[in-house]
Design a protein around this motif. Structure first.
Motif, PDB file in Angstrom:
ATOM      1  N   PHE A 260      -2.257  -9.241 -17.384  1.00 16.50           N
ATOM      2  CA  PHE A 260      -1.643  -8.144 -16.659  1.00 16.50           C
ATOM      3  C   PHE A 260      -0.433  -8.651 -15.893  1.00 16.50           C
ATOM      4  N   GLY A 261       0.678  -7.925 -16.005  1.00 21.62           N
ATOM      5  CA  GLY A 261       1.886  -8.284 -15.291  1.00 21.62           C
ATOM      6  C   GLY A 261       2.084  -7.369 -14.099  1.00 21.62           C
ATOM      7  N   LYS A 262       3.113  -7.653 -13.368  1.00 14.93           N
ATOM      8  CA  LYS A 262       3.479  -6.840 -12.222  1.00 14.93           C
ATOM      9  C   LYS A 262       4.033  -5.504 -12.713  1.00 14.93           C
ATOM     10  N   ASN A 263       3.618  -4.412 -12.080  1.00 12.16           N
ATOM     11  CA  ASN A 263       4.119  -3.095 -12.458  1.00 12.16           C
ATOM     12  C   ASN A 263       5.585  -2.968 -12.095  1.00 12.16           C
ATOM     13  N   LYS A 264       6.375  -2.527 -13.045  1.00 13.04           N
ATOM     14  CA  LYS A 264       7.804  -2.331 -12.836  1.00 13.04           C
ATOM     15  C   LYS A 264       8.027  -1.002 -12.123  1.00 13.04           C
ATOM     16  N   MET A 265       8.890  -1.012 -11.106  1.00 16.85           N
ATOM     17  CA  MET A 265       9.254   0.222 -10.409  1.00 16.85           C
ATOM     18  C   MET A 265      10.336   0.940 -11.210  1.00 16.85           C
ATOM     19  N   VAL A 266      10.191   2.236 -11.323  1.00 13.81           N
ATOM     20  CA  VAL A 266      11.173   3.088 -11.975  1.00 13.81           C
ATOM     21  C   VAL A 266      11.805   3.945 -10.883  1.00 13.81           C
ATOM     22  N   TRP A 267      13.142   3.956 -10.813  1.00 10.75           N
ATOM     23  CA  TRP A 267      13.861   4.683  -9.759  1.00 10.75           C
ATOM     24  C   TRP A 267      14.656   5.825 -10.359  1.00 10.75           C
ATOM     25  N   HIS A 268      14.646   6.972  -9.663  1.00 11.64           N
ATOM     26  CA  HIS A 268      15.377   8.158 -10.105  1.00 11.64           C
ATOM     27  C   HIS A 268      16.169   8.719  -8.930  1.00 11.64           C
ATOM     28  N   LYS A 269      17.422   8.989  -9.170  1.00 14.13           N
ATOM     29  CA  LYS A 269      18.276   9.547  -8.115  1.00 14.13           C
ATOM     30  C   LYS A 269      17.865  10.991  -7.835  1.00 14.13           C
ATOM     31  N   ILE A 270      17.692  11.305  -6.534  1.00  8.80           N
ATOM     32  CA  ILE A 270      17.322  12.672  -6.165  1.00  8.80           C
ATOM     33  C   ILE A 270      18.433  13.413  -5.444  1.00  8.80           C
ATOM     34  N   ALA A 271      19.382  12.694  -4.859  1.00  5.88           N
ATOM     35  CA  ALA A 271      20.485  13.352  -4.140  1.00  5.88           C
ATOM     36  C   ALA A 271      21.552  12.328  -3.792  1.00  5.88           C
ATOM     37  N   GLU A 272      22.752  12.846  -3.537  1.00  9.44           N
ATOM     38  CA  GLU A 272      23.849  11.994  -3.070  1.00  9.44           C
ATOM     39  C   GLU A 272      23.627  11.582  -1.614  1.00  9.44           C
ATOM     40  N   SER A 273      23.098  12.537  -0.811  1.00 13.45           N
ATOM     41  CA  SER A 273      22.874  12.292   0.615  1.00 13.45           C
ATOM     42  C   SER A 273      21.776  13.241   1.105  1.00 13.45           C
ATOM     43  N   PRO A 274      21.236  13.005   2.300  1.00 15.27           N
ATOM     44  CA  PRO A 274      20.223  13.929   2.842  1.00 15.27           C
ATOM     45  C   PRO A 274      20.738  15.362   2.963  1.00 15.27           C
ATOM     46  N   ALA A 275      22.033  15.535   3.182  1.00 10.44           N
ATOM     47  CA  ALA A 275      22.609  16.882   3.302  1.00 10.44           C
ATOM     48  C   ALA A 275      22.559  17.645   1.981  1.00 10.44           C
ATOM     49  N   ASP A 276      22.443  16.949   0.864  1.00 12.73           N
ATOM     50  CA  ASP A 276      22.382  17.587  -0.449  1.00 12.73           C
ATOM     51  C   ASP A 276      20.967  18.000  -0.853  1.00 12.73           C
TER      52      ASP A 276
END
Length: 117
Positions: A2-18
């Motif tokens: 078993f290896g380390k789980n890879k994190m998958v990242w997804h953009k949700i916004a440009e900024s908190p105001a968006d």
């Protein structure tokens, strides 16, 4: 092996105001074809399941209490927005996701091997 789980990242916004915040500082966003709830509390953003693990109440229809817990609108079960632990004693746990602020926006992340609730 078993290896380390890879994190998958997804953009949700440009900024908190968006981010489409509701008056209760919560909202639902779609990330990689899945819905998650975002919360804004103490100038930080948190991400977690969009439905309560107890009876599938829509978490964005609840509220954040003064201690920083998300309160389900159906039965008032309370969950930590930081780690998803049920703090009102019913024994449930809500799925949480990581948030990262980068130069080009705000990202939500989870292990590529995690499943959605």
């Amino acid at each position: 092996m078993f290896g380390k789980n890879k994190m998958v990242w997804h953009k949700i916004a440009e900024s908190p105001a968006d981010i489409p915040w509701q008056e209760n500082n919560l909202c639902i966003v779609e990330v990689a074809g899945k819905k998650i709830t975002l919360a804004k509390w103490n100038e930080k953003i948190f991400a977690f399941a969009w439905k309560c693990p107890h009876a599938s109440g829509i978490m964005a229809d609840g509220y954040i209490d003064p201690a920083g817990n998300i309160v389900c609108p159906l039965h008032r079960y309370r969950f930590s927005i930081k780690n998803g632990m049920n703090v009102s004693g019913e024994g449930f746990r809500m799925k949480t996701y990581s948030i990262e602020h980068r130069n080009d926006g705000i990202y939500a992340g989870w292990s590529e091997n995690s499943f959605w609730l």
